[in-house]
Write a protein that holds these residues in place. Sequence first.
Motif, mmCIF file in Angstrom:
data_model
loop_
_atom_site.group_PDB
_atom_site.id
_atom_site.type_symbol
_atom_site.label_atom_id
_atom_site.label_comp_id
_atom_site.label_asym_id
_atom_site.label_seq_id
_atom_site.Cartn_x
_atom_site.Cartn_y
_atom_site.Cartn_z
ATOM 1 N N ASP A 67 -36.896 31.910 1.898
ATOM 2 C CA ASP A 67 -35.902 31.455 2.634
ATOM 3 C C ASP A 67 -36.131 29.798 2.802
ATOM 4 O OD1 ASP A 67 -38.400 31.241 4.245
ATOM 5 O OD2 ASP A 67 -37.345 31.498 6.202
ATOM 6 N N ALA A 68 -37.125 29.289 1.940
ATOM 7 C CA ALA A 68 -37.381 27.878 1.912
ATOM 8 C C ALA A 68 -36.841 27.280 0.772
ATOM 9 C CB ALA A 68 -39.104 27.796 1.809
ATOM 10 N N LEU A 69 -36.632 25.901 0.708
ATOM 11 C CA LEU A 69 -36.374 25.023 -0.466
ATOM 12 C C LEU A 69 -37.070 25.336 -1.445
ATOM 13 C CD1 LEU A 69 -35.894 21.628 1.485
ATOM 14 C CD2 LEU A 69 -33.977 23.305 0.913
ATOM 15 N N PRO A 70 -36.356 25.481 -2.614
ATOM 16 C CA PRO A 70 -37.049 25.848 -4.081
ATOM 17 C C PRO A 70 -37.675 24.930 -4.697
ATOM 18 C CG PRO A 70 -34.646 25.531 -4.339
ATOM 19 C CD PRO A 70 -34.845 25.303 -2.947
ATOM 20 N N VAL A 71 -38.467 24.075 -3.763
ATOM 21 C CA VAL A 71 -39.364 23.031 -4.426
ATOM 22 C C VAL A 71 -40.630 23.874 -5.200
ATOM 23 C CG1 VAL A 71 -40.971 21.033 -3.981
ATOM 24 C CG2 VAL A 71 -38.908 21.386 -2.586
#
Length: 142
Positions: A67-71
């Motif tokens: 669910d996090a940013l795809p960094v």
Amino acid sequence: MTDTPIEGILETALYVDDIDRAEAFYGGVLGLKTVLRAGNRHVFFSLGHSILLIFNPAETEKPPAADALPVPPHGARGPGHACFRLSAAGLDAMAERLKAAGIAIEADFRWPGGARSLYFRDPAGNSLECAEPALWGLETRT
């Protein structure tokens, strides 16, 4: 070949193993403004038109949560280097600030073209430099 559309460096990253010590050093000793802190993962500082990113590689090497940013995972080990742009008067003030904080200045010299540089280390061992923009033939911005 055409000119590149790149206008400058937006952010620079250094890696440390102790975010609290890094925040105290960069915010307290160097006087940078903290713009974001995320627990033990990172702390970011504002430097005029750019951002200094301080990451803990033990955290940034982990893949992002679903669910996090795809960094993408990233990180580096060992001392890095960053150079901060200062005027001649700013260099004098920084040298005094470092001395007052008990930070050793490893080198303070003028390059063959006349620009001055100060070198010192952060608590993680990163090599930091403060230099006049003339080092690279750039004008001082006020």
